[in-house]
Design a protein around this motif. Sequence first.
Motif, PDB file in Angstrom:
ATOM      1  N   LYS A   1       0.822  -1.201   0.000  1.00  0.00           N
ATOM      2  CA  LYS A   1       0.000   0.000   0.000  1.00  0.00           C
ATOM      3  C   LYS A   1       0.862   1.259   0.000  1.00  0.00           C
ATOM      4  CE  LYS A   1      -3.974  -2.074   2.381  1.00  0.00           C
ATOM      5  NZ  LYS A   1      -4.854  -2.015   3.583  1.00  0.00           N
ATOM      6  N   LEU A   2       1.992   1.179   0.727  1.00  0.00           N
ATOM      7  CA  LEU A   2       2.886   2.337   0.806  1.00  0.00           C
ATOM      8  C   LEU A   2       3.393   2.726  -0.579  1.00  0.00           C
ATOM      9  CD1 LEU A   2       4.493   4.328   2.623  1.00  0.00           C
ATOM     10  CD2 LEU A   2       6.337   2.622   2.649  1.00  0.00           C
ATOM     11  N   PHE A   3       3.740   1.733  -1.399  1.00  0.00           N
ATOM     12  CA  PHE A   3       4.228   2.007  -2.750  1.00  0.00           C
ATOM     13  C   PHE A   3       3.213   2.826  -3.536  1.00  0.00           C
ATOM     14  CE2 PHE A   3       4.085   0.756  -7.252  1.00  0.00           C
ATOM     15  CZ  PHE A   3       5.340   1.191  -7.661  1.00  0.00           C
TER      16      PHE A   3
ATOM     17  N   GLY B   1       1.240   7.989  -5.670  1.00  0.00           N
ATOM     18  CA  GLY B   1       0.187   8.972  -5.911  1.00  0.00           C
ATOM     19  C   GLY B   1       0.581  10.354  -5.423  1.00  0.00           C
ATOM     20  N   VAL B   2       1.235  10.404  -4.252  1.00  0.00           N
ATOM     21  CA  VAL B   2       1.699  11.689  -3.720  1.00  0.00           C
ATOM     22  C   VAL B   2       2.719  12.316  -4.659  1.00  0.00           C
ATOM     23  CG1 VAL B   2       2.947  12.809  -1.837  1.00  0.00           C
ATOM     24  CG2 VAL B   2       1.247  11.054  -1.326  1.00  0.00           C
ATOM     25  N   THR B   3       3.642  11.499  -5.180  1.00  0.00           N
ATOM     26  CA  THR B   3       4.657  11.991  -6.113  1.00  0.00           C
ATOM     27  C   THR B   3       4.015  12.567  -7.368  1.00  0.00           C
ATOM     28  OG1 THR B   3       6.216  10.308  -5.331  1.00  0.00           O
ATOM     29  CG2 THR B   3       6.724  11.379  -7.426  1.00  0.00           C
ATOM     30  N   ALA B   4       3.011  11.873  -7.878  1.00  0.00           N
ATOM     31  CA  ALA B   4       2.326  12.340  -9.088  1.00  0.00           C
ATOM     32  C   ALA B   4       1.560  13.628  -8.844  1.00  0.00           C
ATOM     33  CB  ALA B   4       1.382  11.258  -9.599  1.00  0.00           C
ATOM     34  N   VAL B   5       1.113  13.836  -7.606  1.00  0.00           N
ATOM     35  CA  VAL B   5       0.322  15.025  -7.271  1.00  0.00           C
ATOM     36  C   VAL B   5       1.203  16.245  -7.003  1.00  0.00           C
ATOM     37  CG1 VAL B   5      -1.215  15.995  -5.500  1.00  0.00           C
ATOM     38  CG2 VAL B   5      -1.665  13.733  -6.439  1.00  0.00           C
ATOM     39  N   LEU B   6       2.456  16.027  -6.664  1.00  0.00           N
ATOM     40  CA  LEU B   6       3.350  17.138  -6.319  1.00  0.00           C
ATOM     41  C   LEU B   6       3.398  18.245  -7.374  1.00  0.00           C
ATOM     42  CD1 LEU B   6       6.409  15.350  -4.627  1.00  0.00           C
ATOM     43  CD2 LEU B   6       4.678  16.788  -3.541  1.00  0.00           C
ATOM     44  N   PRO B   7       3.501  17.916  -8.669  1.00  0.00           N
ATOM     45  CA  PRO B   7       3.492  18.997  -9.676  1.00  0.00           C
ATOM     46  C   PRO B   7       2.182  19.781  -9.682  1.00  0.00           C
ATOM     47  CG  PRO B   7       4.360  16.974 -10.624  1.00  0.00           C
ATOM     48  CD  PRO B   7       3.769  16.603  -9.302  1.00  0.00           C
ATOM     49  N   ILE B   8       1.085  19.106  -9.370  1.00  0.00           N
ATOM     50  CA  ILE B   8      -0.209  19.799  -9.325  1.00  0.00           C
ATOM     51  C   ILE B   8      -0.221  20.796  -8.178  1.00  0.00           C
ATOM     52  CG2 ILE B   8      -2.696  19.483  -9.044  1.00  0.00           C
ATOM     53  CD1 ILE B   8      -2.382  16.712 -10.255  1.00  0.00           C
ATOM     54  N   ILE B   9       0.343  20.377  -7.049  1.00  0.00           N
ATOM     55  CA  ILE B   9       0.445  21.299  -5.900  1.00  0.00           C
ATOM     56  C   ILE B   9       1.313  22.494  -6.275  1.00  0.00           C
ATOM     57  CG2 ILE B   9       1.288  21.542  -3.533  1.00  0.00           C
ATOM     58  CD1 ILE B   9       0.644  18.593  -3.108  1.00  0.00           C
ATOM     59  N   THR B  10       2.404  22.214  -6.987  1.00  0.00           N
ATOM     60  CA  THR B  10       3.279  23.298  -7.447  1.00  0.00           C
ATOM     61  C   THR B  10       2.524  24.260  -8.350  1.00  0.00           C
ATOM     62  OG1 THR B  10       5.224  21.856  -7.347  1.00  0.00           O
ATOM     63  CG2 THR B  10       5.395  23.823  -8.725  1.00  0.00           C
TER      64      THR B  10
ATOM     65  N   LEU C   1      13.077  11.749  -2.764  1.00  0.00           N
ATOM     66  CA  LEU C   1      12.934  11.363  -1.363  1.00  0.00           C
ATOM     67  C   LEU C   1      11.832  10.326  -1.153  1.00  0.00           C
ATOM     68  CD1 LEU C   1      14.011  11.932   1.467  1.00  0.00           C
ATOM     69  CD2 LEU C   1      12.298  13.735   1.692  1.00  0.00           C
ATOM     70  N   LEU C   2      10.701  10.462  -1.832  1.00  0.00           N
ATOM     71  CA  LEU C   2       9.582   9.543  -1.623  1.00  0.00           C
ATOM     72  C   LEU C   2       9.885   8.113  -2.082  1.00  0.00           C
ATOM     73  CD1 LEU C   2       6.519  11.833  -2.441  1.00  0.00           C
ATOM     74  CD2 LEU C   2       7.430  11.174  -0.216  1.00  0.00           C
ATOM     75  N   PRO C   3      10.506   7.902  -3.260  1.00  0.00           N
ATOM     76  CA  PRO C   3      10.876   6.523  -3.604  1.00  0.00           C
ATOM     77  C   PRO C   3      11.935   5.955  -2.668  1.00  0.00           C
ATOM     78  CG  PRO C   3      11.745   8.067  -5.227  1.00  0.00           C
ATOM     79  CD  PRO C   3      10.776   8.826  -4.370  1.00  0.00           C
ATOM     80  N   LEU C   4      12.804   6.811  -2.135  1.00  0.00           N
ATOM     81  CA  LEU C   4      13.795   6.367  -1.164  1.00  0.00           C
ATOM     82  C   LEU C   4      13.099   5.806   0.073  1.00  0.00           C
ATOM     83  CD1 LEU C   4      16.964   8.336  -0.054  1.00  0.00           C
ATOM     84  CD2 LEU C   4      15.390   7.443   1.646  1.00  0.00           C
ATOM     85  N   ILE C   5      12.094   6.533   0.550  1.00  0.00           N
ATOM     86  CA  ILE C   5      11.338   6.083   1.724  1.00  0.00           C
ATOM     87  C   ILE C   5      10.616   4.768   1.424  1.00  0.00           C
ATOM     88  CG2 ILE C   5       9.393   6.626   3.241  1.00  0.00           C
ATOM     89  CD1 ILE C   5      10.160   9.596   2.928  1.00  0.00           C
ATOM     90  N   THR C   6      10.010   4.687   0.257  1.00  0.00           N
ATOM     91  CA  THR C   6       9.295   3.466  -0.129  1.00  0.00           C
ATOM     92  C   THR C   6      10.223   2.264  -0.154  1.00  0.00           C
ATOM     93  OG1 THR C   6       7.697   4.691  -1.461  1.00  0.00           O
ATOM     94  CG2 THR C   6       7.933   2.350  -1.930  1.00  0.00           C
TER      95      THR C   6
END
Length: 276
Positions: free
Chosen positions: A16-18, A23-32, A81-86
């Motif tokens: 689930k973490l993956f 999803g968070v990574t994909a959303v980051l540009p939208i937040i930007t 950073l996020l794939p590193l954590i995963t």
Amino acid sequence: MINVLRLEFFRLKKSKLFWILLGVTAVLPIITALVSSVILSIIDAVTSSGAGMGNLAEQFRSSVTTSILSSLGMVGYGATLLPLITASVVLSKEFADGTMRNAILANKKRCELYFSYLIIALTVGATYMLAFIITSLVIIAPIYGFGDLTAGQAVSAVFCSLALGLLSVTFAQSCVCMFLFATRKQWATILFPILITLLVPDIMNTVIIIITTVLGLQGDALSYTATSWVPFYNATIYDAGAIDGALVGKIALYYLLFTAVFTVSGYFSFEKADLK
């Protein structure tokens, strides 16, 4: 090795973490994009009030896409950073749950296990990086464009940034595997790679600032050529809007060098470890 990869990809697919952090990574540009819109609204409001800011809003708007692309080569950011954590969390469970020890008792070769896990980690990093850049191109580029860049320059900016982004996650994921197989501790596998990717670039940046300040007081300056050779710091001066091939090569060289060091160190640490 194929059997190990199949099993690990299956476990990764069930994680689930993956999927959550992907999803968070994909959303980051939208937040930007949303944050950029707010900033542009403020600039437009100030400009319309007659504050004399000229074409500041247009300059900001034209640099949004290239700024996003320029950040891909830097470690310690979301797409790295996020794939590193995963990878740290998912792969370290193999040692914590005794899966790795059982695999060795079943006569699996350590070389086979090590490089299987490295491939899994690199796959996670590449998947997250591709998700980030695809969302950037689909969401940000159509809205903000590429400024004054020609079509050829825009394509070069995308591919150079993608290449540096993949090299940065390769560096980060090889760091994860080194600590995973060297320490075989879940907390160390998670903590130390995060500290390295966050603190080492900041330390290098601080050193450059101090040197620049001291030279400035003496009426001198640190040349661009000199700073372009400083590892990690040189990634911060990469500009996707004005590609410097020599700088790109230097950044790539360091990432490949450190990746090789981490990979070899992790492998030989694992070879010497007593897990039986």
